[in-house]
Design an enzyme around this catalytic site. Structure first.
Site, PDB file in Angstrom:
ATOM      1  N   GLU A 106      35.519  45.174  38.801  1.00 62.80           N
ATOM      2  CA  GLU A 106      34.103  44.811  38.950  1.00 62.80           C
ATOM      3  C   GLU A 106      34.115  43.468  39.658  1.00 62.80           C
ATOM      4  OE1 GLU A 106      31.325  42.728  38.621  1.00 62.80           O
ATOM      5  OE2 GLU A 106      31.154  42.856  36.439  1.00 62.80           O
ATOM      6  N   CYS A 151      27.797  37.940  37.254  1.00 64.58           N
ATOM      7  CA  CYS A 151      27.922  38.909  38.350  1.00 64.58           C
ATOM      8  C   CYS A 151      26.569  39.517  38.693  1.00 64.58           C
ATOM      9  CB  CYS A 151      28.922  39.995  37.981  1.00 64.58           C
ATOM     10  SG  CYS A 151      28.649  40.667  36.359  1.00 64.58           S
TER      11      CYS A 151
HETATM   12  P1  NAP Z   1      39.458  35.526  40.213  1.00 65.66           P
HETATM   13  O1  NAP Z   1      39.939  34.404  41.042  1.00 65.66           O
HETATM   14  O2  NAP Z   1      39.269  36.823  40.863  1.00 65.66           O
HETATM   15  O3  NAP Z   1      40.484  35.675  38.987  1.00 65.66           O
HETATM   16  C1  NAP Z   1      40.355  36.713  38.042  1.00 65.66           C
HETATM   17  C2  NAP Z   1      41.742  37.146  37.597  1.00 65.66           C
HETATM   18  O4  NAP Z   1      42.393  37.810  38.682  1.00 65.66           O
HETATM   19  C3  NAP Z   1      42.629  35.993  37.209  1.00 65.66           C
HETATM   20  O5  NAP Z   1      43.413  36.403  36.130  1.00 65.66           O
HETATM   21  C4  NAP Z   1      43.465  35.759  38.440  1.00 65.66           C
HETATM   22  O6  NAP Z   1      44.726  35.213  38.150  1.00 65.66           O
HETATM   23  C5  NAP Z   1      43.617  37.164  38.993  1.00 65.66           C
HETATM   24  N1  NAP Z   1      43.796  37.158  40.453  1.00 65.66           N
HETATM   25  C6  NAP Z   1      42.984  36.555  41.353  1.00 65.66           C
HETATM   26  N2  NAP Z   1      43.455  36.760  42.609  1.00 65.66           N
HETATM   27  C7  NAP Z   1      44.576  37.502  42.478  1.00 65.66           C
HETATM   28  C8  NAP Z   1      45.522  38.027  43.406  1.00 65.66           C
HETATM   29  N3  NAP Z   1      45.401  37.828  44.712  1.00 65.66           N
HETATM   30  N4  NAP Z   1      46.546  38.726  42.932  1.00 65.66           N
HETATM   31  C9  NAP Z   1      46.686  38.946  41.594  1.00 65.66           C
HETATM   32  N5  NAP Z   1      45.833  38.469  40.662  1.00 65.66           N
HETATM   33  C10 NAP Z   1      44.785  37.759  41.099  1.00 65.66           C
HETATM   34  O7  NAP Z   1      38.111  35.167  39.481  1.00 65.66           O
HETATM   35  P2  NAP Z   1      37.650  33.859  38.703  1.00 65.66           P
HETATM   36  O8  NAP Z   1      38.791  32.962  38.418  1.00 65.66           O
HETATM   37  O9  NAP Z   1      36.931  34.351  37.552  1.00 65.66           O
HETATM   38  O10 NAP Z   1      36.600  33.179  39.647  1.00 65.66           O
HETATM   39  C11 NAP Z   1      36.749  33.040  41.040  1.00 65.66           C
HETATM   40  C12 NAP Z   1      35.611  33.707  41.769  1.00 65.66           C
HETATM   41  O11 NAP Z   1      35.474  35.066  41.345  1.00 65.66           O
HETATM   42  C13 NAP Z   1      34.244  33.126  41.506  1.00 65.66           C
HETATM   43  O12 NAP Z   1      33.991  32.011  42.291  1.00 65.66           O
HETATM   44  C14 NAP Z   1      33.350  34.298  41.794  1.00 65.66           C
HETATM   45  O13 NAP Z   1      33.101  34.394  43.164  1.00 65.66           O
HETATM   46  C15 NAP Z   1      34.123  35.506  41.361  1.00 65.66           C
HETATM   47  N6  NAP Z   1      33.764  36.015  40.020  1.00 65.66           N
HETATM   48  C16 NAP Z   1      33.149  37.201  39.903  1.00 65.66           C
HETATM   49  C17 NAP Z   1      32.840  37.687  38.651  1.00 65.66           C
HETATM   50  C18 NAP Z   1      32.200  39.005  38.461  1.00 65.66           C
HETATM   51  O14 NAP Z   1      31.481  39.151  37.515  1.00 65.66           O
HETATM   52  N7  NAP Z   1      32.484  39.991  39.256  1.00 65.66           N
HETATM   53  C19 NAP Z   1      33.164  36.996  37.506  1.00 65.66           C
HETATM   54  C20 NAP Z   1      33.809  35.797  37.644  1.00 65.66           C
HETATM   55  C21 NAP Z   1      34.110  35.329  38.899  1.00 65.66           C
HETATM   56  P3  NAP Z   1      45.053  33.624  38.113  1.00 65.66           P
HETATM   57  O15 NAP Z   1      45.437  33.382  36.715  1.00 65.66           O
HETATM   58  O16 NAP Z   1      46.199  33.431  39.033  1.00 65.66           O
HETATM   59  O17 NAP Z   1      43.834  32.896  38.547  1.00 65.66           O
END
Ligand code: NAP
Length: 526
Positions: free
Chosen positions: A265, A302
């Site tokens: 998601e 989200c």
């Molecule tokens: P994220 O960067 O996507 O991280 C979520 C999880 O995925 C973390 O455990 C992260 O690991 C892992 N991950 C991220 N990129 C990866 C990759 N290339 N390969 C493998 N694993 C990966 O999300 P976030 O930290 O929650 O927030 C960053 C951005 O995500 C926000 O600015 C926003 O745009 C978006 N977001 C969207 C939602 C939604 O509801 N869909 C919710 C929160 C955030 P690590 O431990 O290495 O970080």
């Protein structure tokens, strides 16, 4: 409960050999105790091996046992509520009221899935009896139902440290389906994760489940997360987060010799359409409700409404002016993590520089910690249609108003939207007759249509669908909220002419569980 900073592997603990990581209080920048240790490759292997072994045993556990596990986890979280909420407040800067509410949602979800398993209808049992007399060939006895996939890896989200984290919706639905779960903790709330993980571990051990039915690992997405997704013993993935993260996991899963489903998601901009009758009748009230939705939880949802389509003219001007006033007067809230705060600030700067965009209002930005000040932008439909970057998510308390000369401009804008979790339409009785086509276009783009409301505040219930076409989610079919979420972690298995003792009880002739089943094309109640 004592925080030790090591992964929970089956009924044991990881060691202290892994690299150290610390969580910071986003409000003060202070490093919080304890030091966390990244899971080593050996520890990852141990967690997956235990889960793989547990999978065969757990899938054979009767429904009542899974029900007991889900309820014991919910009870354990409630029994430790103050400690869990206290730690989550330090790690996320979310308010006590928000976290208490989210904890209730988390235990509610666990109990909801317990009820789903108890009732058992979710397995979609179907029986077509044999007809040996059928000509020209006899008809076989064919029966099918949904059965668990095997080990599921769950990536916790940052913005719901409880409801979409260690014992959140993905974990609850996977355990309910009969799958062991390995959680990759989000690095923004490691202490909260450990506390909830200890509750799950204790419940599973006390109730005598096979070791490995649950593990919680600490480490980065690129190393720990990727190692889990690529492991052939892992059968499915649940994820909530960024599009780049979700996409990386989808690609890795698809590139495996045996690909697996990734239920990601990835958020959306959740467009809101204000029709002419609605803007004339109550534009300023809509502005006030929009302000509440855009700034809720510092905009870190989200379902945050990031695009608002408003008719040109004086009534629309009044809506924008009122929204601007409210946004300008909203203090900057503390955001969840450094990365999210940086991405938000950069996103706002990027939008401000795009051609055709006017900054209507910016809220104050001062204050200690990772502050995200509000931002309201305005553009016209022609600029929106000319620049796809204006349809991209800025995760935080910002929104973009697109002024439209008429319904046709709204329709054209709707047609170019990417897949979304939600769209909302505000209208008066006179608006609806002209809105059929807009609603039809939106139906093809979103998972949930909201009328005269705002998209934030996702109800957890049977009928909820929290999904949407790519890029809102990876598959466009499944939901991560509501009881249908359980189906993500199961697949149909069909039995042809199977001996009765080898059939699962859900498919036995005498229907011992009293399930609703489709028998010879007719729904039979119990
Ligand atoms: P994220 O960067 O996507 O991280 C979520 C999880 O995925 C973390 O455990 C992260 O690991 C892992 N991950 C991220 N990129 C990866 C990759 N290339 N390969 C493998 N694993 C990966 O999300 P976030 O930290 O929650 O927030 C960053 C951005 O995500 C926000 O600015 C926003 O745009 C978006 N977001 C969207 C939602 C939604 O509801 N869909 C919710 C929160 C955030 P690590 O431990 O290495 O970080």
């Amino acid at each position: 409960m004592e925080l030790m900073g090591t992964s929970l592997i089956g009924y044991g603990r990881g060691g202290v050999d892994g690299a150290p990581v610390r969580v910071k209080d986003p409000a003060t920048g202070e490093s919080l105790e304890p030091v966390y240790r990244v899971a080593t490759p050996e520890e990852i292997d141990r967690a997956v091996a235990l889960a793989d072994r547990a999978a065969g045993l757990y899938r054979r556990e009767p429904a009542v046992r899974r029900v007991a596990l889900l309820r014991a986890i919910a009870d354990g979280i409630e029994a430790n509520r103050d400690e869990i909420v206290g730690r989550a407040m330090r790690e996320t800067a979310l308010t006590e009221a928000r976290l208490v509410g989210e904890l209730g949602r988390t235990t509610g979800q666990l109990r909801l899935f317990a009820r789903v398993v108890e009732e058992g209808h979710w397995v979609d049992a179907r029986i077509d009896h044999a007809d040996p007399e059928r000509k020209p060939v006899p008809k076989p006895d064919v029966r099918s139902m949904l059965e668990p996939l095997g080990t599921v890896v769950v990536f916790s989200s940052s913005n719901f440290p409880l409801a979409f984290s260690v014992a959140g919706g993905d974990t609850a639905s996977a355990l309910a389906a009969g799958c062991p779960v390995i959680v990759k903790a989000h690095q923004g709330h490691l202490g909260t994760s450990e506390l909830v993980g200890l509750v799950v571990q204790e419940a599973a051990q006390r109730l005598g489940f096979a070791e490995g039915v649950f593990s919680l690992l600490f480490g980065s997405g690129r190393e720990l997360g990727m190692a889990l997704v690529k492991d052939p013993r892992v059968k499915a993935v649940g994820f909530t987060g960024s599009r780049s993260g979700g996409r990386a996991l989808m690609d890795a899963a698809a590139a495996r010799p045996v690909p697996i489903p990734v239920y990601a998601e990835m958020g959306s901009v959740n467009p809101v359409f204000v029709l002419p009758g609605a803007v004339a009748a109550r534009g300023e009230v809509i502005a006030e409700r929009l302000h509440g939705s855009v700034t809720l939880g510092v905009g870190q949802f989200c379902t945050n409404p990031g695009l608002v389509f408003v008719p040109e003219g004086q009534a629309g001007d009044r809506l924008v002016a009122r929204l601007g006033e409210l946004m300008a007067a909203t203090p900057a809230g503390v955001m969840l993590t450094e990365d999210i705060c940086r991405a938000y600030r950069e996103g706002v700067e990027t939008v401000a520089k795009l051609p055709g965009v006017r900054l209507v209002a910016r809220g104050p930005r001062e204050g200690a910690g990772l502050r995200g000040g509000t931002a309201l932008f305005e553009t016209d439909a022609a600029s929106f249609l000319a620049n796809r970057a204006l349809g991209e998510e800025v995760f935080g308390p910002a929104t973009l108003v697109v002024r439209c000369a008429g319904l046709e401009a709204m329709l054209e804008s709707a047609r170019v939207l990417e897949g979304q979790l939600t769209a909302s339409v505000h209208g008066e009785a006179d608006d609806w007759a002209g809105a059929t086509e807009l609603v039809d276009v939106l139906k093809s783009k979103v998972g949930r249509l909201v009328f005269n409301g705002l998209p934030t505040g996702v109800e957890v219930c049977e009928a909820m669908h929290h999904g949407g076409p790519y890029p809102a989610t990876s598959d466009g079919i499944s939901t991560s909220v509501g009881t249908r979420a359980i189906r993500r972690f199961a697949r149909p298995v069909c039995y042809q002419d199977a001996p009765e003792p080898l059939l699962p009880e859900e498919l036995r002739e005498n229907n011992p569980r009293g399930l609703v089943r489709l028998v010879d094309g007719v729904i039979r109640l119990g």
